[in-house]
Design a protein around this motif. Structure first.
Motif, PDB file in Angstrom:
ATOM      1  N   SER A  89       0.816  -1.229   0.169  1.00  0.00           N
ATOM      2  CA  SER A  89       0.056  -0.089  -0.031  1.00  0.00           C
ATOM      3  C   SER A  89       0.891   1.418  -0.077  1.00  0.00           C
ATOM      4  O   SER A  89       2.015   1.318   0.566  1.00  0.00           O
ATOM      5  CB  SER A  89      -1.045  -0.028   1.182  1.00  0.00           C
ATOM      6  N   GLU A  90       0.337   2.325  -0.165  1.00  0.00           N
ATOM      7  CA  GLU A  90       0.887   3.624  -0.272  1.00  0.00           C
ATOM      8  C   GLU A  90       1.493   4.225   1.118  1.00  0.00           C
ATOM      9  O   GLU A  90       2.312   4.880   1.417  1.00  0.00           O
ATOM     10  CB  GLU A  90       0.154   4.786  -1.033  1.00  0.00           C
ATOM     11  N   LYS A  91       0.679   3.847   1.993  1.00  0.00           N
ATOM     12  CA  LYS A  91       0.718   4.206   3.389  1.00  0.00           C
ATOM     13  C   LYS A  91       1.943   3.552   3.974  1.00  0.00           C
ATOM     14  O   LYS A  91       2.594   3.933   4.744  1.00  0.00           O
ATOM     15  CB  LYS A  91      -0.429   3.707   4.260  1.00  0.00           C
ATOM     16  N   VAL A  92       2.233   2.287   3.493  1.00  0.00           N
ATOM     17  CA  VAL A  92       3.188   1.396   4.130  1.00  0.00           C
ATOM     18  C   VAL A  92       4.580   1.974   3.148  1.00  0.00           C
ATOM     19  O   VAL A  92       5.650   2.084   3.853  1.00  0.00           O
ATOM     20  CB  VAL A  92       3.206  -0.239   3.672  1.00  0.00           C
ATOM     21  N   ALA A  93       4.236   2.243   1.972  1.00  0.00           N
ATOM     22  CA  ALA A  93       5.421   2.695   1.182  1.00  0.00           C
ATOM     23  C   ALA A  93       6.021   4.071   2.111  1.00  0.00           C
ATOM     24  O   ALA A  93       7.209   4.089   2.133  1.00  0.00           O
ATOM     25  CB  ALA A  93       4.921   3.071  -0.085  1.00  0.00           C
ATOM     26  N   GLU A  94       5.152   4.772   2.409  1.00  0.00           N
ATOM     27  CA  GLU A  94       5.586   6.182   2.837  1.00  0.00           C
ATOM     28  C   GLU A  94       6.138   5.829   4.290  1.00  0.00           C
ATOM     29  O   GLU A  94       7.363   6.452   4.509  1.00  0.00           O
ATOM     30  CB  GLU A  94       4.346   6.793   3.396  1.00  0.00           C
TER      31      GLU A  94
ATOM     32  N   ARG B 169       7.025   6.410 -14.367  1.00  0.00           N
ATOM     33  CA  ARG B 169       7.063   5.485 -13.055  1.00  0.00           C
ATOM     34  C   ARG B 169       5.762   5.619 -12.437  1.00  0.00           C
ATOM     35  O   ARG B 169       5.019   4.525 -11.642  1.00  0.00           O
ATOM     36  CB  ARG B 169       8.242   5.709 -12.012  1.00  0.00           C
ATOM     37  N   ALA B 170       5.290   6.703 -12.235  1.00  0.00           N
ATOM     38  CA  ALA B 170       4.029   6.867 -11.443  1.00  0.00           C
ATOM     39  C   ALA B 170       2.785   6.375 -12.244  1.00  0.00           C
ATOM     40  O   ALA B 170       2.111   5.803 -11.541  1.00  0.00           O
ATOM     41  CB  ALA B 170       3.770   8.458 -11.237  1.00  0.00           C
ATOM     42  N   GLU B 171       2.858   6.452 -13.545  1.00  0.00           N
ATOM     43  CA  GLU B 171       1.860   5.614 -14.381  1.00  0.00           C
ATOM     44  C   GLU B 171       1.894   4.203 -14.144  1.00  0.00           C
ATOM     45  O   GLU B 171       0.985   3.572 -13.815  1.00  0.00           O
ATOM     46  CB  GLU B 171       2.090   6.053 -15.920  1.00  0.00           C
ATOM     47  N   ARG B 172       3.359   3.632 -13.850  1.00  0.00           N
ATOM     48  CA  ARG B 172       3.041   2.360 -14.072  1.00  0.00           C
ATOM     49  C   ARG B 172       2.832   1.807 -12.473  1.00  0.00           C
ATOM     50  O   ARG B 172       1.861   0.971 -12.266  1.00  0.00           O
ATOM     51  CB  ARG B 172       4.607   1.901 -13.952  1.00  0.00           C
ATOM     52  N   ARG B 173       3.269   2.635 -11.577  1.00  0.00           N
ATOM     53  CA  ARG B 173       2.799   2.493 -10.139  1.00  0.00           C
ATOM     54  C   ARG B 173       1.234   2.648  -9.911  1.00  0.00           C
ATOM     55  O   ARG B 173       0.548   1.666  -9.212  1.00  0.00           O
ATOM     56  CB  ARG B 173       3.458   3.315  -9.291  1.00  0.00           C
ATOM     57  N   THR B 174       0.673   3.623 -10.617  1.00  0.00           N
ATOM     58  CA  THR B 174      -0.802   3.654 -10.501  1.00  0.00           C
ATOM     59  C   THR B 174      -1.596   2.390 -11.008  1.00  0.00           C
ATOM     60  O   THR B 174      -2.455   1.828 -10.386  1.00  0.00           O
ATOM     61  CB  THR B 174      -1.310   4.915 -11.339  1.00  0.00           C
ATOM     62  N   LYS B 175      -1.059   2.051 -12.399  1.00  0.00           N
ATOM     63  CA  LYS B 175      -1.852   0.760 -12.938  1.00  0.00           C
ATOM     64  C   LYS B 175      -1.674  -0.274 -11.986  1.00  0.00           C
ATOM     65  O   LYS B 175      -2.601  -1.086 -11.665  1.00  0.00           O
ATOM     66  CB  LYS B 175      -0.940   0.589 -14.182  1.00  0.00           C
ATOM     67  N   GLU B 176      -0.396  -0.613 -11.307  1.00  0.00           N
ATOM     68  CA  GLU B 176      -0.311  -1.614 -10.355  1.00  0.00           C
ATOM     69  C   GLU B 176      -1.200  -1.525  -9.071  1.00  0.00           C
ATOM     70  O   GLU B 176      -1.721  -2.666  -8.810  1.00  0.00           O
ATOM     71  CB  GLU B 176       1.047  -1.811  -9.719  1.00  0.00           C
ATOM     72  N   LEU B 177      -1.296  -0.386  -8.468  1.00  0.00           N
ATOM     73  CA  LEU B 177      -2.002  -0.138  -7.411  1.00  0.00           C
ATOM     74  C   LEU B 177      -3.536  -0.480  -7.789  1.00  0.00           C
ATOM     75  O   LEU B 177      -4.456  -1.090  -7.083  1.00  0.00           O
ATOM     76  CB  LEU B 177      -1.801   1.113  -6.787  1.00  0.00           C
ATOM     77  N   LEU B 178      -3.867  -0.094  -9.045  1.00  0.00           N
ATOM     78  CA  LEU B 178      -5.412  -0.125  -9.415  1.00  0.00           C
ATOM     79  C   LEU B 178      -5.759  -1.649  -9.657  1.00  0.00           C
ATOM     80  O   LEU B 178      -6.735  -2.163  -9.392  1.00  0.00           O
ATOM     81  CB  LEU B 178      -5.828   0.586 -10.432  1.00  0.00           C
ATOM     82  N   GLN B 179      -4.699  -2.294 -10.387  1.00  0.00           N
ATOM     83  CA  GLN B 179      -4.967  -3.882 -10.539  1.00  0.00           C
ATOM     84  C   GLN B 179      -4.743  -4.592  -9.203  1.00  0.00           C
ATOM     85  O   GLN B 179      -5.471  -5.525  -9.252  1.00  0.00           O
ATOM     86  CB  GLN B 179      -3.633  -4.125 -11.351  1.00  0.00           C
TER      87      GLN B 179
ATOM     88  N   GLN C 166      -6.723  -1.218  -5.179  1.00  0.00           N
ATOM     89  CA  GLN C 166      -6.422   0.006  -4.335  1.00  0.00           C
ATOM     90  C   GLN C 166      -7.172   1.103  -5.198  1.00  0.00           C
ATOM     91  O   GLN C 166      -7.057   1.115  -6.314  1.00  0.00           O
ATOM     92  CB  GLN C 166      -5.125   0.344  -3.957  1.00  0.00           C
ATOM     93  N   SER C 167      -7.948   1.964  -4.473  1.00  0.00           N
ATOM     94  CA  SER C 167      -8.302   3.077  -5.105  1.00  0.00           C
ATOM     95  C   SER C 167      -7.593   4.303  -5.036  1.00  0.00           C
ATOM     96  O   SER C 167      -7.226   4.997  -3.954  1.00  0.00           O
ATOM     97  CB  SER C 167      -9.695   3.579  -4.676  1.00  0.00           C
TER      98      SER C 167
ATOM     99  N   VAL D 286      -0.249   9.562  -6.594  1.00  0.00           N
ATOM    100  CA  VAL D 286       0.897   8.772  -6.892  1.00  0.00           C
ATOM    101  C   VAL D 286       2.063   9.370  -7.288  1.00  0.00           C
ATOM    102  O   VAL D 286       3.374   9.331  -6.592  1.00  0.00           O
ATOM    103  CB  VAL D 286       0.625   7.549  -7.763  1.00  0.00           C
ATOM    104  N   LEU D 287       1.918  10.248  -8.158  1.00  0.00           N
ATOM    105  CA  LEU D 287       3.105  11.228  -8.590  1.00  0.00           C
ATOM    106  C   LEU D 287       3.798  12.006  -7.454  1.00  0.00           C
ATOM    107  O   LEU D 287       5.018  12.055  -7.292  1.00  0.00           O
ATOM    108  CB  LEU D 287       2.704  11.987  -9.789  1.00  0.00           C
TER     109      LEU D 287
END
Ligand code: DC
Length: 209
Positions: A76-81, A141-151, A154-155, A161-162
């Protein structure tokens, strides 16, 4: 054979590491997953990335539940932070160093090991046989990460993400402890306009050369 792969978030280093591990029969360690697991453990213990206790972070490394490294919750983005904040602490990096070096010294696969992260070629394994540094344009990279998270269900929105990625990039590159940078003897690959097959082919051509 020991391969060190470093690079920025969503640059394609993880995918490349997994593919090279399979190709050469190497054991793979995703060291970002270690920092993420520490981050998740801290969040589960009620810690907040804006007001974090360093001693608690070190304790979390020493008592790390290694099974968390394979949990989908660490993505998750929270854990990444949280992972990015704790990874900037020298005491945390020191607490995770032996584990990474021991993995490379005695990998489960007899052919060797491949570790990916931010400081593998510069700090963890400066004598690695091959060092690769993978990067790409931040929008890609932000596009790739957004796609991964949506897949992954995660909303998220591209713009958020950028912004988060820019903030974490700055922290990873400018921290005093083991900042993200290529080792002097690393082969640099920019994956901005490449797909995973292109990256694999280019990396293999460098390694076999
Ligand atoms: O590669 P990743 O997004 O899973 O990494 C999560 C965080 O951990 C990121 O902010 C960088 C940090 N990290 C690090 O500082 N050193 C490593 N060897 C691996 C990851």
């Amino acid at each position: 054979m020991i391969i060190a792969i470093d690079g920025s978030a969503a640059s394609g280093k993880g995918t490349l590491a997994k593919r090279l591990a399979k190709h050469f029969g190497l054991s793979h360690l995703d060291t970002g997953a270690l920092y993420r697991a520490v981050g998740l453990q801290l969040l589960n213990a009620g810690q907040d990335s804006k007001n974090i206790d360093e001693d608690q972070c070190v304790k979390s490394c020493v008592e790390l539940d290694i099974t968390l490294t394979t949990s989908p919750l660490i993505r998750s983005e929270k854990v990444a932070e949280m992972a990015s904040v704790v990874a900037a602490m020298p005491a945390v990096r020191a607490a995770l160093l032996d584990l990474q070096r021991q993995f490379a010294a005695a990998p489960p696969d007899p052919n060797g090991a491949i570790l990916d992260g931010r400081d593998i070629g510069t700090v963890v394994l400066p004598d690695a046989d091959i060092k690769l540094f993978i990067d790409a344009d931040i929008h890609t990279r932000a596009e790739r990460r957004t796609k991964e998270l949506l897949q992954a269900g995660q909303s998220v929105m591209f713009r958020d993400v950028l912004t988060d990625m820019q903030e974490r990039d700055t922290r990873d590159r400018s921290r005093s402890a083991a900042p993200l940078r290529p080792a002097d003897d690393a082969i640099i690959i920019d994956t901005s306009t490449m797909d995973a097959d292109d990256v694999m082919a280019l990396a293999l051509s460098h390694i076999t050369a």
